[in-house]
Write an enzyme that holds these catalytic residues in place. Structure first.
Site, PDB file in Angstrom:
ATOM      1  N   ASN A 157       0.871  -1.142   0.072  1.00 61.67           N
ATOM      2  CA  ASN A 157      -0.015   0.042  -0.036  1.00 61.67           C
ATOM      3  C   ASN A 157       0.931   1.450  -0.023  1.00 61.67           C
ATOM      4  O   ASN A 157       0.296   2.387  -0.329  1.00 61.67           O
ATOM      5  CB  ASN A 157      -0.937  -0.088   1.129  1.00 61.67           C
ATOM      6  CG  ASN A 157      -0.240   0.024   2.609  1.00 61.67           C
ATOM      7  OD1 ASN A 157       0.823  -0.277   2.639  1.00 61.67           O
ATOM      8  ND2 ASN A 157      -1.156   0.151   3.366  1.00 61.67           N
ATOM      9  N   TYR A 158       2.074   1.252   0.444  1.00 60.24           N
ATOM     10  CA  TYR A 158       2.856   2.277   0.367  1.00 60.24           C
ATOM     11  C   TYR A 158       4.260   1.893   0.014  1.00 60.24           C
ATOM     12  O   TYR A 158       5.508   2.016   0.697  1.00 60.24           O
ATOM     13  CB  TYR A 158       3.141   3.013   1.898  1.00 60.24           C
ATOM     14  CG  TYR A 158       2.100   3.922   2.131  1.00 60.24           C
ATOM     15  CD1 TYR A 158       2.110   5.336   2.018  1.00 60.24           C
ATOM     16  CD2 TYR A 158       1.014   3.473   2.838  1.00 60.24           C
ATOM     17  CE1 TYR A 158       1.114   6.179   2.145  1.00 60.24           C
ATOM     18  CE2 TYR A 158       0.021   4.371   3.616  1.00 60.24           C
ATOM     19  CZ  TYR A 158       0.212   5.431   3.057  1.00 60.24           C
ATOM     20  OH  TYR A 158      -1.041   6.387   3.542  1.00 60.24           O
ATOM     21  N   LYS A 180      12.965  -6.318   0.462  1.00 61.00           N
ATOM     22  CA  LYS A 180      11.968  -7.127  -0.275  1.00 61.00           C
ATOM     23  C   LYS A 180      10.575  -6.418  -0.096  1.00 61.00           C
ATOM     24  O   LYS A 180       9.962  -6.259   0.859  1.00 61.00           O
ATOM     25  CB  LYS A 180      11.896  -8.684   0.511  1.00 61.00           C
ATOM     26  CG  LYS A 180      10.666  -9.266   0.220  1.00 61.00           C
ATOM     27  CD  LYS A 180      10.690 -10.120  -1.091  1.00 61.00           C
ATOM     28  CE  LYS A 180       9.485 -11.066  -1.236  1.00 61.00           C
ATOM     29  NZ  LYS A 180       8.204 -10.391  -1.667  1.00 61.00           N
ATOM     30  N   THR A 183       5.166  -8.265  -3.636  1.00 58.39           N
ATOM     31  CA  THR A 183       5.037  -8.792  -4.995  1.00 58.39           C
ATOM     32  C   THR A 183       4.368  -7.634  -5.622  1.00 58.39           C
ATOM     33  O   THR A 183       4.694  -7.085  -6.911  1.00 58.39           O
ATOM     34  CB  THR A 183       4.373 -10.113  -5.004  1.00 58.39           C
ATOM     35  OG1 THR A 183       5.242 -10.880  -4.519  1.00 58.39           O
ATOM     36  CG2 THR A 183       4.366 -10.372  -6.709  1.00 58.39           C
ATOM     37  N   ASP A 218       9.499 -17.829   3.157  1.00 56.64           N
ATOM     38  CA  ASP A 218      10.122 -18.259   4.659  1.00 56.64           C
ATOM     39  C   ASP A 218      11.741 -18.249   4.474  1.00 56.64           C
ATOM     40  O   ASP A 218      12.509 -17.956   5.324  1.00 56.64           O
ATOM     41  CB  ASP A 218       9.584 -19.525   4.697  1.00 56.64           C
ATOM     42  CG  ASP A 218       8.258 -19.573   5.423  1.00 56.64           C
ATOM     43  OD1 ASP A 218       7.644 -18.383   5.489  1.00 56.64           O
ATOM     44  OD2 ASP A 218       7.793 -20.657   5.374  1.00 56.64           O
ATOM     45  N   GLU A 253       5.463  -3.529  12.138  1.00 51.54           N
ATOM     46  CA  GLU A 253       4.067  -2.447  11.821  1.00 51.54           C
ATOM     47  C   GLU A 253       3.024  -3.470  11.219  1.00 51.54           C
ATOM     48  O   GLU A 253       3.206  -3.900  10.049  1.00 51.54           O
ATOM     49  CB  GLU A 253       4.479  -1.495  10.958  1.00 51.54           C
ATOM     50  CG  GLU A 253       3.126  -0.565  10.800  1.00 51.54           C
ATOM     51  CD  GLU A 253       3.263   0.569   9.668  1.00 51.54           C
ATOM     52  OE1 GLU A 253       4.284   0.571   9.037  1.00 51.54           O
ATOM     53  OE2 GLU A 253       2.289   0.935   9.292  1.00 51.54           O
ATOM     54  N   CYS A 287      -3.185   0.646   7.233  1.00 55.88           N
ATOM     55  CA  CYS A 287      -3.234  -0.039   8.386  1.00 55.88           C
ATOM     56  C   CYS A 287      -3.875   0.949   9.362  1.00 55.88           C
ATOM     57  O   CYS A 287      -4.486   0.489  10.396  1.00 55.88           O
ATOM     58  CB  CYS A 287      -1.872  -0.443   8.845  1.00 55.88           C
ATOM     59  SG  CYS A 287      -0.795   0.938   9.068  1.00 55.88           S
ATOM     60  N   THR A 288      -3.745   2.469   9.366  1.00 52.54           N
ATOM     61  CA  THR A 288      -4.248   3.254  10.153  1.00 52.54           C
ATOM     62  C   THR A 288      -5.885   3.633   9.791  1.00 52.54           C
ATOM     63  O   THR A 288      -6.357   4.806  10.162  1.00 52.54           O
ATOM     64  CB  THR A 288      -3.453   4.438  10.470  1.00 52.54           C
ATOM     65  OG1 THR A 288      -3.097   4.981   8.800  1.00 52.54           O
ATOM     66  CG2 THR A 288      -2.294   4.220  11.153  1.00 52.54           C
ATOM     67  N   ARG A 441      -0.323   7.836  10.580  1.00 53.96           N
ATOM     68  CA  ARG A 441       0.914   7.570  10.949  1.00 53.96           C
ATOM     69  C   ARG A 441       1.740   8.923  11.061  1.00 53.96           C
ATOM     70  O   ARG A 441       2.747   9.110  11.826  1.00 53.96           O
ATOM     71  CB  ARG A 441       1.847   6.592   9.817  1.00 53.96           C
ATOM     72  CG  ARG A 441       3.341   6.406   9.839  1.00 53.96           C
ATOM     73  CD  ARG A 441       3.505   5.307   9.265  1.00 53.96           C
ATOM     74  NE  ARG A 441       2.978   5.338   7.826  1.00 53.96           N
ATOM     75  CZ  ARG A 441       3.760   5.546   6.568  1.00 53.96           C
ATOM     76  NH1 ARG A 441       4.973   6.088   6.833  1.00 53.96           N
ATOM     77  NH2 ARG A 441       3.184   5.715   5.436  1.00 53.96           N
TER      78      ARG A 441
HETATM   79  O1  G3H Z   1      -0.611   1.125   6.171  1.00 57.30           O
HETATM   80  C1  G3H Z   1      -0.061   1.525   7.216  1.00 57.30           C
HETATM   81  C2  G3H Z   1       0.597   2.780   6.946  1.00 57.30           C
HETATM   82  O2  G3H Z   1       1.847   2.990   7.909  1.00 57.30           O
HETATM   83  C3  G3H Z   1      -0.334   3.954   7.252  1.00 57.30           C
HETATM   84  O3  G3H Z   1       0.206   5.207   6.804  1.00 57.30           O
HETATM   85  O4  G3H Z   1      -1.316   6.824   8.459  1.00 57.30           O
HETATM   86  O5  G3H Z   1       0.448   7.464   6.455  1.00 57.30           O
HETATM   87  O6  G3H Z   1      -1.861   6.082   5.756  1.00 57.30           O
HETATM   88  P1  G3H Z   1      -0.615   6.714   7.077  1.00 57.30           P
END
Ligand code: G3H
Length: 478
Positions: A157-158, A180, A183, A218, A253, A287-288, A441
């Site tokens: 996602n980032y 890494k 994918t 793994d 994280e 995630c946030t 974040r």
């Molecule tokens: O997806 C997890 C990221 O650390 C969230 O970052 O709060 O800048 O979107 P963000």
């Protein structure tokens, strides 16, 4: 871009590496194949770690100024291609072009902020002299020294921002890296190797490995050269990594189920705006992201009206046209979200907005009211645009439900009464609590913390510099 086929190479010990077997990279926009990345073998992985191991002494023995100079050179090659990187990201991970561009620019700025903190706080040792240690003639010099080869793993996602937020501080303090990427995200990440190569880094300082999780996933975690690891991704892989690296520095994280608690004293309009932005930014694939609303019954109807009003303003569509809601990363993600919606409805929830698929992997943002705590959606992380509203009788009940989650990343409290906000914040079991704002974040200088199943260790500009170092003392005696 339309008809271009992108080939992402791995980068090992200063050389681009291609493989006979490759992994196709699928466009999130229409499912077409837009490129491929190398599917490395176990032997390639060993070479990457050996290269990083051999380069460690050379790199750590450069002066801080020399390392900074190299990293600044990298930064300029990187930012020069920002539009290209943003476009590639829109195709590969479905991020709206403007958001992708912001991600690249944020990462570039972070590089310089990290260098500034490094120069101010890490280059010189902390000194504890006789006036403090109370022993005549004794002075301790305490340095933050690198640990060695660090494994860094970034999520889809980032790919750029969470990649560089790990790579840059780790390298600055003198470690070498095996990186890494996920994918889906490997294509854009593989561009980073090009900039390290252009900046002429010592071979082996930065290595980029790509491949199938089933073949090398793994195996990477097992390598004996790893002296520290920094990871963003699923809790399952995070736990596995933790079990492989006892007594080694580790930053994890992981997932989240961030709650937004809305009290009777809230500015409901503000709360609705922030919740919609927080829940549906990048289609909830953060995630946030706000992943549940806990609202008192008295104001739930009012909040719902405003939430729907805000949801109606969001645009849905092709990431290149800068909508708010874009296709999810793959079909599996769509199916998972649909299953959570169905399960919530079967447990009595009302579907009040969205719920339908509107094109290739594109799930319209969805709001469910009266979600039961018996449904999966009350506890599981959709990582998609699905927002459950759980109505509660009291704020104590809201806190209890928020804390019953296995996750503990962030949370939000919406109320105009600051004392009430502070009290609720005190009782929430999360890394951070945001008052009258959604979770986030940033700003990147803040420590970013997850507790319980959400993580281990601390990220952020200062904390990530510290994370992959150990303290070494040199004590002089007169
Ligand atoms: O997806 C997890 C990221 O650390 C969230 O970052 O709060 O800048 O979107 P963000």
């Amino acid at each position: 871009m339309e008809n271009t086929f992108y080939k992402g190479s791995a980068y090992i010990n200063g050389k681009f590496v291609d493989s006979e077997k490759t992994i196709p990279v699928i466009s999130t926009i229409d499912g077409s194949t837009i490129g491929s990345v190398a599917a490395l073998s176990k032997k390639d992985i060993d070479m990457a770690f050996e290269g990083a191991h051999l380069a460690f002494n050379l790199w750590r023995n450069l002066t801080p100024e020399m390392r900074i100079k190299k990293i600044k050179e990298f930064a300029e090659y990187f930012i020069a291609e920002k539009e290209f990187l943003a476009t590639l990201m829109s195709y590969e991970i479905g991020k709206s072009y403007n958001d992708a561009l912001k991600e690249v620019e944020r990462s570039y700025e972070n590089i310089f902020e990290t260098i500034e903190v490094y120069e101010k706080e890490f280059v010189n040792p902390s000194v504890i002299g006789p006036e403090v240690n109370k022993i005549k003639g004794k002075t301790g010099y305490f340095y933050n020294v690198p640990v060695g080869v660090v494994l860094a793993i970034a999520p889809f996602n980032y790919p750029i921002n969470l990649g560089l937020a790990k790579i840059i501080p780790t390298l600055l303090v003198g470690n070498t890296i095996v990186f890494k990427p996920a994918t889906q995200g490997s294509l854009v990440s593989s561009q980073l190797a090009k900039y390290f190569d252009q900046a002429n880094f010592i071979a082996g300082v930065f290595n980029l490995v790509t491949g199938k999780g089933s073949e090398i996933g793994d195996y990477i975690l097992e390598n004996k050269r790893i002296q520290g690891a920094t990871f963003t991704g699923s809790s399952d892989i995070g736990f596995k990594l933790a079990s492989k690296l006892p007594m080694k520095p580790l930053v994890l994280e992981l997932g989240g189920k961030d709650a937004a608690i809305v009290t009777n004293n809230a500015d409901v309009e503000l709360a609705a705006k922030e919740i919609i932005k927080g829940a549906f930014g990048y289609s909830g694939q953060r995630c946030t992201a706000i992943k549940r609303v806990l609202v008192t019954k008295e104001i739930a109807d009012d909040l719902l009206i405003h939430l729907i009003k805000e949801a109606q303003k969001l645009k849905v569509g092709n990431p290149l046209n800068n909508p708010d809601i874009t296709p999810l990363i793959d079909r599996k993600a769509v199916d998972f979200n649909i299953d959570l919606i169905d399960d919530a409805i079967n447990h009595g929830a009302n579907l009040v907005y969205g719920g339908n698929i509107e094109g290739y992997n594109l799930l319209r943002h969805t709001i469910l009211d009266n979600v039961s705590t018996k449904s999966k959606l009350a506890w599981e992380e959709p990582f998609g645009p699905v927002l459950p509203i759980i109505r509660v009788s009291t704020i104590n009940e809201a806190i209890a439900i928020a804390n019953a989650s296995e996750y503990g990343l962030q949370g939000s409290v919406f109320t105009k009464d600051l004392e009430e906000a502070r009290t609720i914040a005190k009782y929430l079991d999360t890394g951070t609590v945001n008052i009258n704002r959604g979770s986030s974040r940033g700003p990147d200088i803040f420590p970013f913390i997850g507790i319980k199943k959400s993580g281990f260790g601390v990220q952020g500009i200062r904390d990530s510099l510290k994370a992959m170092t150990r303290v070494k003392g040199i004590v002089e005696n007169e």
